[in-house]
Design a protein around this motif. Structure first.
Motif, PDB file in Angstrom:
ATOM      1  N   LEU A 304       0.829  -1.204   0.000  1.00  0.00           N
ATOM      2  CA  LEU A 304       0.000   0.000   0.000  1.00  0.00           C
ATOM      3  C   LEU A 304       0.867   1.259   0.000  1.00  0.00           C
ATOM      4  CD1 LEU A 304      -2.848   1.171   0.040  1.00  0.00           C
ATOM      5  CD2 LEU A 304      -2.771   1.082   2.540  1.00  0.00           C
ATOM      6  N   GLU A 305       1.964   1.228   0.731  1.00  0.00           N
ATOM      7  CA  GLU A 305       2.870   2.381   0.728  1.00  0.00           C
ATOM      8  C   GLU A 305       3.382   2.650  -0.685  1.00  0.00           C
ATOM      9  OE1 GLU A 305       6.810   4.096   3.056  1.00  0.00           O
ATOM     10  OE2 GLU A 305       6.426   1.942   3.045  1.00  0.00           O
ATOM     11  N   ASN A 306       3.700   1.596  -1.419  1.00  0.00           N
ATOM     12  CA  ASN A 306       4.171   1.764  -2.792  1.00  0.00           C
ATOM     13  C   ASN A 306       3.089   2.383  -3.671  1.00  0.00           C
ATOM     14  OD1 ASN A 306       6.055   1.278  -5.056  1.00  0.00           O
ATOM     15  ND2 ASN A 306       4.502  -0.200  -5.717  1.00  0.00           N
ATOM     16  N   LYS A 307       1.842   1.977  -3.459  1.00  0.00           N
ATOM     17  CA  LYS A 307       0.745   2.560  -4.235  1.00  0.00           C
ATOM     18  C   LYS A 307       0.583   4.046  -3.919  1.00  0.00           C
ATOM     19  CE  LYS A 307      -1.821  -1.770  -4.738  1.00  0.00           C
ATOM     20  NZ  LYS A 307      -3.091  -2.499  -4.480  1.00  0.00           N
ATOM     21  N   HIS A 308       0.710   4.398  -2.649  1.00  0.00           N
ATOM     22  CA  HIS A 308       0.651   5.814  -2.284  1.00  0.00           C
ATOM     23  C   HIS A 308       1.790   6.593  -2.938  1.00  0.00           C
ATOM     24  CE1 HIS A 308      -2.623   6.315   0.586  1.00  0.00           C
ATOM     25  NE2 HIS A 308      -2.305   5.156   1.139  1.00  0.00           N
ATOM     26  N   ARG A 309       2.968   5.979  -3.044  1.00  0.00           N
ATOM     27  CA  ARG A 309       4.097   6.651  -3.686  1.00  0.00           C
ATOM     28  C   ARG A 309       3.793   6.945  -5.147  1.00  0.00           C
ATOM     29  NH1 ARG A 309       7.567   5.268  -7.109  1.00  0.00           N
ATOM     30  NH2 ARG A 309       7.017   3.050  -6.965  1.00  0.00           N
ATOM     31  N   VAL A 356     -10.913  11.235 -13.851  1.00  0.00           N
ATOM     32  CA  VAL A 356     -10.611  10.671 -12.538  1.00  0.00           C
ATOM     33  C   VAL A 356     -11.645  11.190 -11.542  1.00  0.00           C
ATOM     34  CG1 VAL A 356      -8.920  10.554 -10.652  1.00  0.00           C
ATOM     35  CG2 VAL A 356      -8.145  10.494 -13.030  1.00  0.00           C
ATOM     36  N   VAL A 357     -12.015  10.347 -10.585  1.00  0.00           N
ATOM     37  CA  VAL A 357     -12.959  10.742  -9.535  1.00  0.00           C
ATOM     38  C   VAL A 357     -12.229  10.795  -8.199  1.00  0.00           C
ATOM     39  CG1 VAL A 357     -14.895   9.883  -8.131  1.00  0.00           C
ATOM     40  CG2 VAL A 357     -15.093   9.973 -10.618  1.00  0.00           C
ATOM     41  N   ALA A 358     -12.483  11.842  -7.422  1.00  0.00           N
ATOM     42  CA  ALA A 358     -11.956  11.995  -6.067  1.00  0.00           C
ATOM     43  C   ALA A 358     -13.068  12.549  -5.186  1.00  0.00           C
ATOM     44  CB  ALA A 358     -10.745  12.924  -6.062  1.00  0.00           C
ATOM     45  N   LYS A 383      -5.984   0.737  -5.059  1.00  0.00           N
ATOM     46  CA  LYS A 383      -6.333   0.150  -6.351  1.00  0.00           C
ATOM     47  C   LYS A 383      -5.106  -0.553  -6.940  1.00  0.00           C
ATOM     48  CE  LYS A 383     -10.275   2.287  -5.868  1.00  0.00           C
ATOM     49  NZ  LYS A 383     -11.529   1.567  -5.543  1.00  0.00           N
ATOM     50  N   ARG A 384      -5.326  -1.327  -8.001  1.00  0.00           N
ATOM     51  CA  ARG A 384      -4.217  -1.994  -8.659  1.00  0.00           C
ATOM     52  C   ARG A 384      -3.218  -0.968  -9.172  1.00  0.00           C
ATOM     53  NH1 ARG A 384      -8.507  -4.008 -11.254  1.00  0.00           N
ATOM     54  NH2 ARG A 384      -7.722  -3.318 -13.285  1.00  0.00           N
ATOM     55  N   VAL A 385      -1.957  -1.358  -9.199  1.00  0.00           N
ATOM     56  CA  VAL A 385      -0.905  -0.439  -9.624  1.00  0.00           C
ATOM     57  C   VAL A 385      -1.193   0.103 -11.019  1.00  0.00           C
ATOM     58  CG1 VAL A 385       1.520  -0.329 -10.324  1.00  0.00           C
ATOM     59  CG2 VAL A 385       0.896  -1.358  -8.124  1.00  0.00           C
ATOM     60  N   GLU A 386      -1.640  -0.762 -11.926  1.00  0.00           N
ATOM     61  CA  GLU A 386      -1.886  -0.295 -13.299  1.00  0.00           C
ATOM     62  C   GLU A 386      -3.026   0.718 -13.360  1.00  0.00           C
ATOM     63  OE1 GLU A 386      -3.565  -4.623 -13.116  1.00  0.00           O
ATOM     64  OE2 GLU A 386      -1.920  -3.441 -12.238  1.00  0.00           O
ATOM     65  N   VAL A 387      -4.000   0.591 -12.447  1.00  0.00           N
ATOM     66  CA  VAL A 387      -5.094   1.566 -12.383  1.00  0.00           C
ATOM     67  C   VAL A 387      -4.570   2.911 -11.899  1.00  0.00           C
ATOM     68  CG1 VAL A 387      -7.282   2.129 -11.239  1.00  0.00           C
ATOM     69  CG2 VAL A 387      -6.860  -0.193 -12.083  1.00  0.00           C
ATOM     70  N   LEU A 388      -3.731   2.886 -10.869  1.00  0.00           N
ATOM     71  CA  LEU A 388      -3.154   4.124 -10.360  1.00  0.00           C
ATOM     72  C   LEU A 388      -2.270   4.787 -11.415  1.00  0.00           C
ATOM     73  CD1 LEU A 388      -2.204   2.940  -6.763  1.00  0.00           C
ATOM     74  CD2 LEU A 388      -4.114   4.425  -7.401  1.00  0.00           C
ATOM     75  N   SER A 393      -1.590   9.211 -15.262  1.00  0.00           N
ATOM     76  CA  SER A 393      -1.375   9.697 -16.639  1.00  0.00           C
ATOM     77  C   SER A 393      -2.509  10.621 -17.067  1.00  0.00           C
ATOM     78  CB  SER A 393      -1.250   8.522 -17.611  1.00  0.00           C
ATOM     79  OG  SER A 393      -2.503   7.864 -17.785  1.00  0.00           O
ATOM     80  N   ARG A 394      -3.719  10.352 -16.601  1.00  0.00           N
ATOM     81  CA  ARG A 394      -4.839  11.225 -16.929  1.00  0.00           C
ATOM     82  C   ARG A 394      -4.744  12.564 -16.207  1.00  0.00           C
ATOM     83  NH1 ARG A 394     -10.345   7.469 -17.133  1.00  0.00           N
ATOM     84  NH2 ARG A 394      -9.502   5.790 -18.438  1.00  0.00           N
TER      85      ARG A 394
END
Length: 400
Positions: A304-309, A356-358, A383-388, A393-394
């Motif tokens: 999860l930390e990697n995804k936040h990065r 993107v939704v936030a 979320k999955r890394v590829e989704v992030l 990119s968007r």
């Protein structure tokens, strides 16, 4: 003519549950999810993972269903899950919890919290202190219990509370201090000094401490310390957690609460008239999860930390000011430099503008404080890394 009794109408309106015309008020989460569906935007609004949890936990649920665990479980929870919760609390935190009298299984942490409030609030003179921003169900549950909500602000950049403000808000009218740690939506893990002051104030004013620790195994930049482990805290603390975040099974709604037997008995008295029981085949599966090797829990936090990065780096590149979290699912970013001083308007435009939704942080604030957090936006990193990576990119449209 309204079919909602007047007293309940006033309570629901005060909690933000009803719109001005008396209809059910849609939440910002529902609105943003609908926007994602309408536009094809990546939904980083709601906090649920898009990949399954550990295979052995899922298989245990399948085996339980095939083995006939499809009827009502015991009211407190299945004995094996109660034992696993007790073992877990001792293994990770050194807490001794009697599985027979000091813990009950609930329909997620939300039911545990609501049942606790309904059980322990005596009347409208009681006050519940929470840190603000706060998870949106807190205000609703406090209102339904008939208490008064008092808040202590958490402000950027560190989102740690001012201890003088905390001491000023906690009084002899305080029935409960509700602590969400690691915190949603800010991602802060509270300092030891903060936790110690909460315990001191609870003793001084004879208040109960209730902790929402659903992100307990998803702290990565600071260690999570359950308040119940502090000297003098366990005797007046109810600790709430759940399986959803730890094992990526948010739809199972298996939570629990543990604490002093007399307080747990009071909570059980209410809980039995809410869901009665729940999730029979999921309870043995969660017991399997709680007994997984330490490596599972360590790796989950690191992933999860990697995804936040990934998300944080992309947000910075797009021009956001990022407040890096210490735990939990969410990254908070300031969109002011991108013209997003009104976070709600910014988030409503974001699906069409960037795909993107936030969620605006104003969704987690009382109306009188929303202007203080104008540009802050919450993004889900679970979320999955590829989704992030696609979301990042968007979002680059802002830096183009």
């Amino acid at each position: 003519m309204s079919v909602i009794p007047g007293a309940w109408r006033r309570t629901a309106a005060g909690a933000g549950l009803l719109a001005a015309d008396g209809t059910v008020a849609p939440t910002i989460f529902a609105e943003m999810s609908a926007a994602a569906a309408r536009t094809g935007a990546i939904n980083l609004g709601q906090g649920f993972p898009d990949e399954d949890g550990p295979a052995e936990v899922l298989e245990a649920a399948r085996a339980a269903i095939a083995g006939g665990a499809n009827q009502y479980p015991p009211g407190r929870g299945t004995p094996d899950l109660l034992a696993a919760i007790s073992e877990h609390q001792h293994r990770f935190y050194g807490l001794d919890v009697d599985p027979a009298t000091e813990v009950i299984v609930t329909a997620g942490a939300t039911e545990a919290l609501t049942a606790t409030l309904l059980a322990l609030i005596d009347g409208p003179d009681d006050e519940v202190v929470v840190f603000e921003p706060y998870y949106d169900s807190y205000a609703a549950a406090v209102a339904l219990a008939g208490a008064r909500l008092r808040t202590v602000p958490l402000r950027a950049p560190d989102f740690q509370p001012d201890l003088d403000q905390l001491a000023a808000v906690v009084t002899d009218r305080t029935r409960m201090i509700l602590v969400n740690d690691p915190h949603n939506p800010t991602g802060v893990v509270f300092d030891q000094e903060v936790l110690t002051e909460i315990v001191r104030l609870a003793h001084l004013h004879d208040a109960v401490i209730v902790t929402d620790e659903v992100y307990e195994h998803l702290a990565f930049r600071a260690p999570h310390t359950p308040i119940a482990t502090l000297p003098g805290a366990a005797e007046r603390t109810l600790t709430i957690s759940s399986a959803g975040k730890t094992f990526s099974t948010t739809g199972w709604k298996i939570g629990w609460v543990h604490g002093p037997a007399e307080l747990i008995t009071a909570v059980l008295t209410v809980k039995q008239y809410l869901t009665y029981v729940n999730g029979s085949p999921f309870q043995p599966a969660v017991a399997v999860g709680l007994r997984l090797d330490d490596a599972y829990f360590t790796n989950a936090a690191a992933a999860l930390e990697n995804k936040h990065r990934i998300l944080g780096d992309g947000l910075r590149a797009a021009g956001f000011t990022v407040h890096a979290p210490q735990g939990g699912y969410f990254t908070v970013a300031d969109a002011s430099a991108l013209g997003g001083t009104d976070a709600a308007a910014f988030c409503r435009a974001l699906p069409d503008r960037a795909g993107v939704v936030a969620i605006p942080i104003t969704a987690f604030l009382s109306p009188e404080r929303r202007h203080e957090y104008g540009g802050l936006v919450r993004f889900a990193a679970c979320k999955r890394v590829e989704v992030l990576e696609e979301a990042v990119s968007r979002l680059a449209v802002f830096s183009a």
